[in-house]
Scaffold this active site. Structure first.
Site, PDB file in Angstrom:
ATOM      1  N   GLY A  12      15.847 -22.977  43.560  1.00 36.29           N
ATOM      2  CA  GLY A  12      14.999 -22.028  44.290  1.00 36.29           C
ATOM      3  C   GLY A  12      14.258 -22.702  45.428  1.00 36.29           C
ATOM      4  N   ARG A  16       6.593 -19.187  47.210  1.00 38.23           N
ATOM      5  CA  ARG A  16       5.164 -19.042  46.936  1.00 38.23           C
ATOM      6  C   ARG A  16       4.384 -20.346  47.158  1.00 38.23           C
ATOM      7  NH1 ARG A  16       6.303 -16.198  41.167  1.00 38.23           N
ATOM      8  NH2 ARG A  16       8.306 -17.263  41.497  1.00 38.23           N
ATOM      9  N   LYS A  23      10.151 -26.603  46.378  1.00 35.41           N
ATOM     10  CA  LYS A  23       9.175 -26.526  45.297  1.00 35.41           C
ATOM     11  C   LYS A  23       9.293 -27.632  44.266  1.00 35.41           C
ATOM     12  CE  LYS A  23       9.274 -23.281  41.955  1.00 35.41           C
ATOM     13  NZ  LYS A  23       8.971 -21.986  41.325  1.00 35.41           N
ATOM     14  N   GLY A  78      19.460 -15.586  41.156  1.00 31.57           N
ATOM     15  CA  GLY A  78      18.718 -15.453  39.907  1.00 31.57           C
ATOM     16  C   GLY A  78      19.004 -16.594  38.944  1.00 31.57           C
ATOM     17  N   THR A  79      18.157 -16.680  37.907  1.00 33.62           N
ATOM     18  CA  THR A  79      18.258 -17.810  36.979  1.00 33.62           C
ATOM     19  C   THR A  79      19.551 -17.767  36.141  1.00 33.62           C
ATOM     20  OG1 THR A  79      16.783 -16.559  35.517  1.00 33.62           O
ATOM     21  CG2 THR A  79      15.790 -18.320  36.803  1.00 33.62           C
ATOM     22  N   GLU A 155      10.625  -9.187  32.304  1.00 34.02           N
ATOM     23  CA  GLU A 155       9.917  -9.843  33.410  1.00 34.02           C
ATOM     24  C   GLU A 155       8.686  -9.023  33.798  1.00 34.02           C
ATOM     25  OE1 GLU A 155      10.714 -12.959  34.802  1.00 34.02           O
ATOM     26  OE2 GLU A 155      11.832 -12.815  32.934  1.00 34.02           O
ATOM     27  N   ASN A 386       4.129 -64.850  62.619  1.00 37.95           N
ATOM     28  CA  ASN A 386       5.477 -64.691  62.056  1.00 37.95           C
ATOM     29  C   ASN A 386       6.410 -63.871  62.923  1.00 37.95           C
ATOM     30  OD1 ASN A 386       3.942 -62.361  61.572  1.00 37.95           O
ATOM     31  ND2 ASN A 386       5.224 -61.767  59.847  1.00 37.95           N
TER      32      ASN A 386
END
Ligand code: UD1
Ligand code: CA
Length: 458
Positions: A12, A16, A23, A78-79, A155, A386
């Site tokens: 995903g 948000r 994410k 979707g999952t 959901e 150096n």
């Protein structure tokens, strides 16, 4: 032996989060969320671990490397659809499959193991890791039938008012009979409020076929925290920080102010280490017995020896020996290797330098690309020159040498064993062992100059 697999959902975008960073790559206590999940799963010694990647696929793969296999979900439908992407690797295999989300960073291997044991003992085809939430908003709710059996998950966006009042939530972590999982996924539709193929719908499909569905409830709600926005991200950070600090305190580390101490998940400590406020210790750092860290020190990816003290200083990717004193206000940059009883004092910067046992640079120096032997004393204001704008060169200072204050050592150059460099020297040729090298203009005193000068002005 039951074969064990895991699928981690990490495709995903995480709209948000309102972020350029995908994410699951947002860090919690310094480690990306998805890596927390993958690391915990890997402790279960699974036969296959597959991450489903999509948004930021390359970045996620770069981060996780060979900790996981990958399948790509081109479109985020979707999952349920996400899990289906692992079909080529997993379908038709006998065994048990854990599905977890890449945005639940607080999940522990203990809970995953307990859920899997519960799943195997109950003979269920699916086991949901659930939790009791004071505020269940946003989570899928567990709907149980009259007999208390789990029937389905609804959901938030599809739930009736009554269903929304249910406080038992789906943590997004499950255990499935692998074959049943992939068979049921074929029957999942996207006829719901979000038009997505929901993984939780597999529960209802299996339940309606008369299969046993089980729920395993976590007692610790933090484990189920799903991070969808930055408010939840800050909660995850706080909970993870507390968990890490308490674990170390129980194992014998004194953390003076745990609210103001930030320790990464992979840091390890010996006994009786003290960490003062404002300190950050992360990466795979290991701090040995009796060391004192802070106040206000930032240590990344370092090995710190027994009894070493690091005050108000920064150290990265280095080894620091035993009984070393660092700071206040010192900077140990990557690839440094400090022996035992070394002292790196205030305003000293060390980079890619080796210090043998007992060597000291106590004040205001830059020692970079250097090989410093043991028993060396580097005076205040010494600089290893150096860099010529194109290349870096090595300075070698052999055992027991003494570098006077305010010296420049123009590399490549070697100061031999036991040699002295006079204060204020610019050394651009090797100094033989046991020699004294003076490389500064001679002092001339002009007697009476001041009086003459004053008289002229009058
Ligand atoms: C999901 C669950 C919800 C549960 C919650 C727990 C569904 C439909 N809902 O909701 O029941 O209470 O997790 O935190 O599963 N992902 C993909 N591909 C996709 C969609 C999502 O890989 O097409 C990944 C995301 O990157 C994320 C995970 O799946 O890591 C969960 O997705 P997310 O959108 O956060 O689901 P939630 O709304 O939190
Ligand atoms: Ca989520």
């Amino acid at each position: 032996m039951t074969q064990k697999y895991a699928v981690v959902l990490a495709a995903g975008q995480g709209t948000r989060m309102k972020s350029k960073l995908y994410k699951v790559l947002h860090p919690v206590c310094g480690k990306p969320m998805v890596e927390h999940v993958v690391d915990q799963l890997n402790k279960l010694e699974l036969d296959e671990l597959i991450s489903v990647v999509g948004f930021g696929a390359e970045k996620v793969q770069d981060q996780l490397g060979d900790k996981s296999q990958y399948v790509v979900q081109k479109e985020q439908l979707g999952t349920g659809h996400a899990v289906q992407q692992a079909e080529d690797i997993l379908a038709n295999k006998e065994g048990v499959t854990i599905v977890a989300c890449g945005d639940t960073p607080l999940l522990t291997k203990e809970t995953l193991q307990n859920m899997m044991n519960h799943h195997i003992e109950t003979g269920a085809k699916a086991t949901i890791l659930t939790a009791h939430a004071e505020d269940p908003t946003g989570y899928g709710r567990i709907i149980r039938g009259g007999n208390g059996q789990v029937e389905r998950i609804v959901e938030q966006k599809d739930a009736s008012e009554d269903e929304q009042a249910v406080q038992e939530i789906n943590t997004g972590t499950y255990c499935f009979d692998n074959k049943e999982l992939f068979e049921s996924l074929q029957n999942v539709s996207n006829d719901n409020a979000q038009g997505e193929y929901y993984l939780p719908d597999v529960i209802q499909i299996l339940q309606s076929q008369g299969e046993v569905i089980s729920a395993y409830q976590t007692t610790d709600f933090s484990e189920s925290l799903g991070v969808n926005d930055r408010v939840a991200l800050s909660k995850a950070e706080k909970m993870m920080k507390q968990r890490i600090n308490e674990t170390h305190m129980r194992n014998g580390v004194s953390i003076i102010d745990p609210d103001n101490t930030y320790i990464g998940p992979d840091v390890t400590f010996g006994q009786d280490v003290t960490v003062y406020p404002g300190s950050i210790v992360d990466g795979d750092s290991h701090i040995e017995d009796d060391a004192i860290i802070g106040p206000h020190s930032n240590i990344t990816q370092c090995n710190v020896g027994e009894g070493t003290v690091i005050k108000q200083s920064v150290a990265a990717n280095s080894r620091i020996g035993a009984r070393v004193q660092v700071g206040p206000f010192a900077h140990i940059r990557p690839d440094s290797d400090l022996g035992n009883d070394v002292k790196i004092g205030n305003f000293v910067e060390v980079k890619k330098a080796e210090f043998g046992d007992g060597s000291k640079a106590s004040h205001l120096s830059y020692i970079g690309d250097a090989n410093v032997g043991s028993g060396v004393n580097i005076g205040c204001g010494t600089i290893t020159v150096n860099y010529d704008g194109h290349n870096k060169f090595l300075t070698t200072i052999e055992d027991d040498a003494f570098i006077g204050c305010n010296s420049n050592l123009v590399a490549p150059v070697t100061v031999g064993k036991g040699a002295y460099v006079a204060a204020g020297s610019t050394i651009n040729q090797d100094v033989p062992a046991e020699a004294l090298s003076i490389a500064r203009s001679r002092q001339t005193n002009k007697e009476g100059y001041a009086t003459k000068f004053q008289n002229k002005k009058d």
